[in-house]
Design an enzyme around this catalytic site. Structure first.
Site, PDB file in Angstrom:
ATOM      1  N   CYS A  95       0.811  -1.134  -0.145  1.00  0.00           N
ATOM      2  CA  CYS A  95      -0.049  -0.075  -0.101  1.00  0.00           C
ATOM      3  C   CYS A  95       0.861   1.397  -0.278  1.00  0.00           C
ATOM      4  CB  CYS A  95      -1.020   0.064   1.060  1.00  0.00           C
ATOM      5  SG  CYS A  95      -2.136   1.344   1.404  1.00  0.00           S
ATOM      6  N   CYS A 189      -6.351  -2.581   7.466  1.00  0.00           N
ATOM      7  CA  CYS A 189      -7.602  -1.906   7.274  1.00  0.00           C
ATOM      8  C   CYS A 189      -8.751  -2.609   6.731  1.00  0.00           C
ATOM      9  CB  CYS A 189      -7.243  -0.712   6.742  1.00  0.00           C
ATOM     10  SG  CYS A 189      -6.747  -0.877   5.022  1.00  0.00           S
TER      11      CYS A 189
END
Length: 345
Positions: A95, A189
């Site tokens: 990410c 997340c």
């Protein structure tokens, strides 16, 4: 600051990135906040609202970059594919590389005319090099090794000198930021409740199949419930009675089996790494390396093997885990780069 330089802060709605935005504004930068919408859930919507509230308090503009499809296609798919291959991935590394310091940076530069971008990471940039932050127990440079070295001079990390989260929260309170006591997120997340197994069960096309557990000498010793439930070094959940504790040594996807053994068999002194990213002109033959973010730095020798690295440790290290990252440092805490662990030798 004359001709104010513009900084776009990647605001997650948490206290770190919010405090970073405040500090940069105090320093005199032209600050803009932007939040990447990576998921479509209540937690993400709340994070966007929190970031927007902070920007209102700081009297700065706030934008939302909708990257949900890209995140699903790149980060989430890689996570699922990695587990299918018996790997234990680190989605934060991907990410950071592809989103925060890739797509986000590009959009900030092209759409918001940013001179720099900033995040709430605990890391440091010095003379165009990524360095561990001055407070090593908070350092997050391990997660940043994959970014393009050509963007390093476009990054600012305002939290590099703070000693602990309490200090950062105190600054947020003084600044009147509504997130000053918001809890830290410790989980990945996109995985609710940090329940990897449940998430994978719901997203894998083919459900995990049970299989055999073998000792290192190929002695059949038990049955496993499915390879996705295990990682290297794991002891819990094997449900095997044996004369000594047993740990997962290898995940064999080809034969749908687990290889287990005693703790001493987890120690290896060599690995192969792929998907290499170098942040300096050239990797040295000798360096320090970490195979997990909170692990110690170990002395290593590095050998180039086409697009791979063969890394030899001065002392054997425990539970080298394919799919995780090995990250290199010099004696001055400069992050030299790293790669994805393919296998232990």
């Amino acid at each position: 600051m004359e001709n104010k330089k513009r900084v776009v802060v990647a605001m997650s709605g948490g206290v770190d990135s919010s405090t970073a935005a405040y500090l940069l504004k105090e320093e005199g930068y032209d600050v803009i906040g932007a939040t990447m919408q990576l998921l479509d859930d209540e937690k993400t919507n709340q994070a966007i609202k929190d970031a927007k509230d902070v920007c209102t308090t700081l009297n700065i503009k706030h934008y939302v970059f909708d990257l949900r499809q890209e995140f699903k296609d790149i980060v989430i798919q890689n996570f699922i594919d990695s587990y299918k291959q018996g790997l234990t991935p680190n989605p934060c590394v991907l990410c950071n590389k592809m989103f925060k310091f890739g797509i986000f940076l590009k959009k900030a530069q092209e759409e918001l005319k940013a001179d720099y971008i900033s995040t709430g990471h605990y890391a440091n940039i010095e003379k165009g090099k990524l360095k561990a932050c001055n407070v090593l127990n908070k350092d997050q440079s391990y997660f940043l090794y994959g970014i393009d070295k050509n963007v390093l001079d476009k990054l600012i990390f305002p939290l590099k000198d703070y000693h602990n989260k309490t200090e950062v929260r105190e600054i947020a309170t003084i600044a009147g930021l509504s997130v000053d006591h918001k809890k830290d997120s410790q989980e990945i997340c996109f995985i609710p409740g940090d329940d990897y197994a449940k998430y994978l069960e719901e997203h894998l096309e083919n459900k995990p199949l049970p299989g055999n557990i073998y000792l290192e000498d190929n002695t059949l010793i038990g049955k496993h419930h499915g390879l996705i439930y295990y990682t290297i070094g794991q002891r819990k959940g094997l449900n095997i009675s044996y004369k000594e504790p047993l740990y997962v040594l290898k995940i064999d996807t080809k034969n749908n089996s687990l290889i287990v053994g005693p703790n001493k068999s987890l120690f290896k002194d060599k690995l192969i790494a792929e998907n290499i990213n170098i942040l300096v002109d050239e990797l040295p033959l000798k360096a320090m390396a970490k195979i997990r973010s909170r692990g110690p730095k170990e002395e290593v020798t590095i050998e180039n093997d086409n697009d791979r690295l063969i890394v030899t440790f001065k002392e054997p290290v425990r539970a080298i885990t394919p799919g995780q990252s090995i990250v290199f440092y010099d004696e001055n805490d400069t992050c030299l780069g790293g790669g994805i662990i393919k296998e232990a030798l």
